[in-house]
Each structure stands twice: as structure tokens, then as C-alpha cells.
Design a protein around this motif. Structure first.
Motif, PDB file in Angstrom:
ATOM      1  N   ASN A  62      41.965  27.643  39.994  1.00  0.00           N
ATOM      2  CA  ASN A  62      42.132  28.848  40.819  1.00  0.00           C
ATOM      3  C   ASN A  62      42.993  28.620  42.066  1.00  0.00           C
ATOM      4  O   ASN A  62      43.915  29.409  42.327  1.00  0.00           O
ATOM      5  N   PRO A  63      42.752  27.583  42.868  1.00  0.00           N
ATOM      6  CA  PRO A  63      43.608  27.374  44.046  1.00  0.00           C
ATOM      7  C   PRO A  63      45.069  27.104  43.676  1.00  0.00           C
ATOM      8  O   PRO A  63      45.983  27.546  44.388  1.00  0.00           O
ATOM      9  N   LEU A  64      45.271  26.401  42.561  1.00  0.00           N
ATOM     10  CA  LEU A  64      46.640  26.088  42.139  1.00  0.00           C
ATOM     11  C   LEU A  64      47.395  27.356  41.767  1.00  0.00           C
ATOM     12  O   LEU A  64      48.557  27.548  42.166  1.00  0.00           O
ATOM     13  N   ILE A  65      46.751  28.223  41.016  1.00  0.00           N
ATOM     14  CA  ILE A  65      47.397  29.480  40.611  1.00  0.00           C
ATOM     15  C   ILE A  65      47.581  30.395  41.813  1.00  0.00           C
ATOM     16  O   ILE A  65      48.592  31.105  41.920  1.00  0.00           O
ATOM     17  N   PHE A  66      46.620  30.378  42.753  1.00  0.00           N
ATOM     18  CA  PHE A  66      46.738  31.218  43.953  1.00  0.00           C
ATOM     19  C   PHE A  66      47.964  30.830  44.779  1.00  0.00           C
ATOM     20  O   PHE A  66      48.618  31.696  45.368  1.00  0.00           O
ATOM     21  N   TRP A  69      43.554  38.450  39.244  1.00  0.00           N
ATOM     22  CA  TRP A  69      43.148  38.909  37.911  1.00  0.00           C
ATOM     23  C   TRP A  69      42.393  37.818  37.165  1.00  0.00           C
ATOM     24  O   TRP A  69      41.456  38.089  36.406  1.00  0.00           O
ATOM     25  N   LEU A  70      42.785  36.563  37.378  1.00  0.00           N
ATOM     26  CA  LEU A  70      42.075  35.457  36.740  1.00  0.00           C
ATOM     27  C   LEU A  70      40.638  35.377  37.244  1.00  0.00           C
ATOM     28  O   LEU A  70      39.705  35.147  36.459  1.00  0.00           O
ATOM     29  N   LEU A  71      40.451  35.593  38.553  1.00  0.00           N
ATOM     30  CA  LEU A  71      39.097  35.579  39.113  1.00  0.00           C
ATOM     31  C   LEU A  71      38.244  36.685  38.505  1.00  0.00           C
ATOM     32  O   LEU A  71      37.072  36.473  38.181  1.00  0.00           O
ATOM     33  N   VAL A  72      38.826  37.873  38.340  1.00  0.00           N
ATOM     34  CA  VAL A  72      38.100  38.983  37.709  1.00  0.00           C
ATOM     35  C   VAL A  72      37.686  38.599  36.290  1.00  0.00           C
ATOM     36  O   VAL A  72      36.541  38.833  35.872  1.00  0.00           O
ATOM     37  N   ALA A  73      38.618  38.011  35.536  1.00  0.00           N
ATOM     38  CA  ALA A  73      38.308  37.590  34.170  1.00  0.00           C
ATOM     39  C   ALA A  73      37.214  36.525  34.144  1.00  0.00           C
ATOM     40  O   ALA A  73      36.313  36.553  33.292  1.00  0.00           O
ATOM     41  N   GLU A  74      37.268  35.602  35.099  1.00  0.00           N
ATOM     42  CA  GLU A  74      36.250  34.542  35.172  1.00  0.00           C
ATOM     43  C   GLU A  74      34.876  35.119  35.507  1.00  0.00           C
ATOM     44  O   GLU A  74      33.856  34.696  34.956  1.00  0.00           O
ATOM     45  N   PHE A  75      34.854  36.098  36.419  1.00  0.00           N
ATOM     46  CA  PHE A  75      33.587  36.727  36.782  1.00  0.00           C
ATOM     47  C   PHE A  75      33.002  37.471  35.577  1.00  0.00           C
ATOM     48  O   PHE A  75      31.787  37.427  35.339  1.00  0.00           O
ATOM     49  N   ILE A  76      33.871  38.144  34.817  1.00  0.00           N
ATOM     50  CA  ILE A  76      33.417  38.828  33.604  1.00  0.00           C
ATOM     51  C   ILE A  76      32.840  37.807  32.615  1.00  0.00           C
ATOM     52  O   ILE A  76      31.841  38.069  31.938  1.00  0.00           O
ATOM     53  N   PHE A  77      33.466  36.641  32.543  1.00  0.00           N
ATOM     54  CA  PHE A  77      32.969  35.576  31.670  1.00  0.00           C
ATOM     55  C   PHE A  77      31.544  35.173  32.072  1.00  0.00           C
ATOM     56  O   PHE A  77      30.679  34.992  31.210  1.00  0.00           O
ATOM     57  N   THR A  78      31.290  35.038  33.361  1.00  0.00           N
ATOM     58  CA  THR A  78      29.939  34.659  33.800  1.00  0.00           C
ATOM     59  C   THR A  78      28.917  35.740  33.443  1.00  0.00           C
ATOM     60  O   THR A  78      27.767  35.434  33.136  1.00  0.00           O
ATOM     61  N   LEU A  79      29.362  37.005  33.480  1.00  0.00           N
ATOM     62  CA  LEU A  79      28.469  38.096  33.074  1.00  0.00           C
ATOM     63  C   LEU A  79      28.194  38.025  31.579  1.00  0.00           C
ATOM     64  O   LEU A  79      27.069  38.244  31.123  1.00  0.00           O
ATOM     65  N   ALA A  80      29.241  37.739  30.805  1.00  0.00           N
ATOM     66  CA  ALA A  80      29.104  37.672  29.357  1.00  0.00           C
ATOM     67  C   ALA A  80      28.159  36.543  28.935  1.00  0.00           C
ATOM     68  O   ALA A  80      27.480  36.635  27.913  1.00  0.00           O
TER      69      ALA A  80
END
Length: 526
Positions: free
Chosen positions: A32-36, A45-56
Motif C-alpha cells: 500500500n505505501p509503495l503504490i501510494f 481504490w486498492l484500499l477499498v478492495a482490500e477492505f471489501i476482502f476483509t468483509l468477505a
């Protein structure tokens, strides 16, 4: 020694979650820091996808810990600020108070709820009729109450049924202490019936959750964003319902027909019947409770019923914020029931507080979405269209974004942008009214696709009953799929073919009324 320490730290990290899950979260935090540094927009958008993954993966690990770690890192690297996150929490304080107090209030009314719904389940033997009853009741209640409150009621009822059967199937008495999360004491012949009962309860939970979406979209009090939209449009309760009705009423009818079809066909995991052994146990439980009920128990049920009337009246007429009404329910119900010990009160808050903390993390992710402008390109693109096409694009854009983010946030952002466009003269008032309907229906209907879209669905996924019923993220998405398709398509079709004409008719009626109210209008009309 150092290797042993590192190994122990790794084993403690996220507890008994699978190693692949732990390694995935660690990988997220490394990249995440590297892409930021390269692209803040892509990192957002990657953070949103990662958060959705934790929900899943909620059944592998409660999302609060991994999601919270990702958010803490996002705050440190500058994706958003603690001040902005606090602002989002303050903006949604009513939702948080609702969770803290209303869910606890429902806990202290579980005796009455279990009494009423046990009678309903026993009397209505036809599963299809029972499913329609649960869905219709959830829809009607959600139109006047908050969807989270209704889901809390349904969870309490479902958990009550599950614990009754699990206790008896484990060879215990109705009132004995029992751990209903472990199946070790259940005999082999009862395992099959338990699995069938889980499927039966999953059906009722999902039908009810969809019902909250069907009812919540209809009125200005059904969902938090509805209130914001009504305020921006200066619509009262009646006008809001009337303007939404060209879309919401056909959707409601088609939702009921979908439930009917699913129960008849058994598609998507529906159509599960209650085993005869379970029904027999519930009948015995009902008879036992009727026989054992004392005058004090009857008084408790009567007082809970009166408190229920206060709850409905207080919410329907908005006598106070939802959370404060929930607090009043706690005070009244515990006073009437004689629950005065602190530890007895604490049990009621166990269900809601973890989800409250998770929701605060979610609001931090919302702050990232705003600061990184993740939705802005979509908003700018949709505003380039005109007429009916613009309505459809607003509906679809809201729907898609509400599937991955909270529909309250999406609806709030869009109605604010449209209000700004109206003030600048970029759109007419007629356009604004139709767009407001498209925004409301777009955020409420397609968002049933995933638990991310609606707080009520997310609450169900992360509740105590979800793991007991094997109701995972994937299974919720799968079971919601037919509803997602029907609700989205019917909403889209009515938005395109019915909404424009209905709004024009309302506008003409407004002109006629305005003309009749003018001095000399009656004479002039002749």
C-alpha cells in the motif's frame, strides 16, 4: 531466541486465522505505501478492495482487526486525516447511537419478540406464506423505522429459535445453560435436522433483509440518505413517498414475486423446509412457556408490548433521534423487567459494540474515498448526459458504487453534486426532482448485491447468528443475486419508462393546485 520471538509474534497475529489470510494482510500493508507513492488514486481504490476482502472473509477473521490495521496505515501515510475521519463519524453519529442503544434495547424485548414470532412460525406452516410474511413485515417496518432496527429484531428472533432447538437437540432442558456455538453434544441423528434448520433460518434472514431494502427505499425515514435527499429537495413525508412510488411500488411487488418464485423452485439455496423434529420442539417450547408463565411474566410481556408501541410511535413521528429512542427503550424495558445489575446490562451491548467499532473503521475508509476523489470521475462523467439517459446513468452509477461502498455516502455525495448543479442553473427543477428519485432508488436497490452496500446487511453478516447459520459473505451475495437482478432491472425500467411521465404529471398537478389557489382562479378556469 529472536527466531522464537518472531515466530510467537506471528502466531499471535490475528489469532487462529489461516496462515494464507495472515500473509495476505501483511502483503497488503507492504504494497500500500509503495503504490501510494506512485498513484494515490490507485492506492485509494486498492484500499477499498482490500477492505471489501476483509468483509468477505468475516468468518475467517472479524473485519475490525485487519480492516483497522489497513486504516491505521492509511492514516499514517496520508491517504486521509484523523480529523476527516472524526468528521465522518460525527456526521453519522445518529447511526452509531442507533447501533449502541437500539440493538441493546431490542435485546431487552426479546421475550416479547420470541413469543410473537414463535406463534407466527407455529401457526403458519406453509413456508412460502411464512417467507412472504417475514418479507412484507420487514418492508413495512423499515418504511417507518430504521432498517438496522428491523434487522436487529429479526436476528434476535432467529437466534432465539436456533438456541431453543440447539439446546434440546443437545439433550438439555429449555431453560438450562448451554453453549449453542458448539455442536459437540448434538447426537448424530440430529445433525441432519440442524443443517436443514440452518438453511430454513438462512432463508428467513435473507428474505427479511431484502424486505428492509424494499421498504427502506419508499419513505424519507427508511434509510439515512433518504433524509438527506428529502432535505435537499424540500420534500415532506407524503411527497417523498409519492415521488418514489412510480419506481418503488413496482419493485416491491416484483420483490414479493421473486420470493414466491425462489421458495417454489428452490433456486439459490431457498425453499428449505423446517424439519418436523424442529417444529415439534418449537411447539413443545411454546406449550411449556405458556404453562410456566407466571403473572409476573405476563406483566413483563404486557409492559414490553407497551414499550414496543412507544418505539414505533417515537420512530414514526421522529420524536427524537433513533439512538435516543433506543436509550429510552433500554431504560423502560430494564426498569419494567427488574434488570438492575451492571453485568446483566452489559450482555445487551456485546452484539452491537464490535460492529459499532467496525463501522467507525468504515467511516475512515469513506474519508479516504473523499480525500482521494475516487468517485469524482464517475460523477463528472454522469453529468455529461441529458434527459432519460442521464436518469439511467445516475441510477446505474449510484447502484454500482453502492455495491462497493456505503449507500449513505454515495447518496449524500450525489445529491450534493446535483443540488450544486441546480443552484448554478445547470439543470432545471424538474430534472433535479427526477435525479433525486434516481439517486435514492439507485443507492437503495442495487446495493443489496453485497453486504458492503447497506449497513443492515453488513450488520447481519457480522452478527452472532451469521456463523451459526453458515451465512458467509459469498453465500449472502449468492442468495441476494436473484433479488439484485430483479430489483435493479425493474428499478431501471421504471426509471426510464415511468419516472419521467409520472414527474411531469406531478408537476402539472402542482400547477393546477397553484392556479386554483390564486385569487380569481375559479372564475378564470371557467
Amino acid at each position: 531466541m529472536q527466531a522464537s520471538l518472531v515466530s510467537s509474534i506471528y502466531k499471535n497475529f490475528l489469532g487462529h486465522a489461516p496462515d494464507w489470510y495472515k500473509q495476505t494482510i501483511i502483503t497488503f500493508m507492504v504494497i500500500n505505501p509503495l503504490i501510494f507513492m506512485v498513484s494515490p488514486f490507485a492506492a485509494g481504490w486498492l484500499l477499498v478492495a482490500e477492505f471489501i476482502f476483509t468483509l468477505a472473509m468475516a468468518l475467517k477473521c472479524y473485519p475490525l482487526q485487519p480492516g483497522g490495521l489497513l486504516l491505521i496505515q492509511a492514516l499514517f501515510i496520508g491517504m486521509t486525516s484523523p480529523e476527516h475521519m472524526m468528521h465522518e463519524i460525527e456526521t453519522n453519529i445518529e447511526v452509531l447511537l442507533l447501533l449502541v442503544f437500539m440493538v441493546a434495547g431490542i435485546y431487552f424485548m426479546k421475550d416479547l419478540l420470541l413469543f410473537l414470532f414463535t406463534k407466527l412460525v407455529i401457526k403458519v406452516k406453509n413456508k412460502t406464506v411464512l417467507s412472504l410474511c417475514f418479507m412484507a413485515a420487514s418492508a413495512v417496518l423499515s418504511a417507518f423505522l430504521d432498517a438496522l432496527t428491523v434487522v436487529a429484531v429479526i436476528i434476535a428472533v432467529g437466534l432465539g429459535f436456533y438456541t431453543i432447538y440447539h439446546r434440546v437437540a443437545s439433550g438439555r432442558e429449555f431453560q438450562s445453560e448451554h453453549d449453542h456455538t458448539a455442536d459437540d453434544e448434538i447426537s448424530a441423528p440430529n445433525h441432519g435436522d440442524l443443517d436443514k434448520f440452518r438453511a430454513f433460518l438462512r432463508n428467513l434472514m435473507m428474505h427479511s433483509a431484502i424486505g428492509t431494502a424494499l421498504g427502506g427505499v419508499m419513505t424519507m425515514v427508511g434509510e439515512p440518505q433518504n433524509l438527506i435527499i428529502a432535505d435537499k429537495a424540500a420534500w415532506g413525508f407524503g411527497e417523498f413517498f409519492l415521488r418514489m412510488s412510480p419506481v418503488t411500488l413496482p419493485v416491491f411487488i416484483c420483490g414479493l414475486l421473486t420470493a414466491l418464485t425462489l421458495e417454489k423452485t428452490g433456486w439459490f439455496g431457498y425453499g428449505a423446509q423446517m424439519p418436523k423434529s424442529v417444529r415439534s420442539i418449537l411447539i413443545d417450547y411454546d406449550s411449556h412457556m405458556d404453562a410456566e408463565r407466571t403473572p409476573r411474566d405476563n406483566a413483563r410481556l404486557t409492559l414490553q408490548a407497551l414499550i414496543g408501541v412507544w418505539l414505533v410511535v417515537g420512530l414514526a413521528f421522529h420524536l427524537a433521534a433513533v439512538g435516543l429512542i433506543g436509550l429510552s427503550v433500554i431504560v423502560l424495558a430494564t426498569s419494567a423487567s427488574g434488570v438492575i445489575e451492571e453485568h446483566a446490562l452489559g450482555k445487551a451491548f456485546e452484539e452491537a459494540l464490535p460492529f459499532t467499532a467496525l463501522l467507525c473503521v468504515f467511516f475512515g475508509v469513506v474519508a479516504v474515498i473523499i480525500d482521494q476523489g475516487l468517485f469524482q470521475p464517475v460523477i463528472d462523467w454522469v453529468l455529461t448526459y441529458e434527459g432519460k439517459t442521464q436518469l439511467v446513468m445516475f441510477y446505474l452509477a449510484n447502484g454500482v458504487l453502492s455495491m462497493v461502498s456505503d449507500n449513505v455516502f454515495v447518496g449524500s455525495v450525489y445529491i450534493t453534486e446535483v443540488t450544486t448543479a441546480l443552484q448554478k442553473g445547470a439543470i432545471t427543477r424538474d430534472q433535479f426532482d427526477m435525479l433525486a428519485v434516481a439517486i435514492n432508488t439507485g443507492t437503495n436497490l442495487p446495493s443489496v448485491a453485497t453486504p458492503n452496500g447497506q449497513a443492515a446487511f453488513l450488520f447481519l453478516l457480522t452478527s452472532a447468528i451469521a456463523p451459526l447459520l453458515r451465512l458467509s459473505y459469498g453465500r449472502m451475495v449468492y442468495m441476494a443475486l436473484p433479488y439484485t437482478f430483479v430489483l435493479t432491472i425493474v428499478g431501471l425500467v421504471t426509471t426510464y419508462f415511468v419516472l419521467f411521465d409520472a414527474t411531469e404529471m406531478l408537476y402539472n398537478l402542482h400547477l393546477i393546485n397553484h392556479h386554483l389557489e390564486m385569487p380569481g382562479a375559479v372564475e378564470g378556469s371557467h
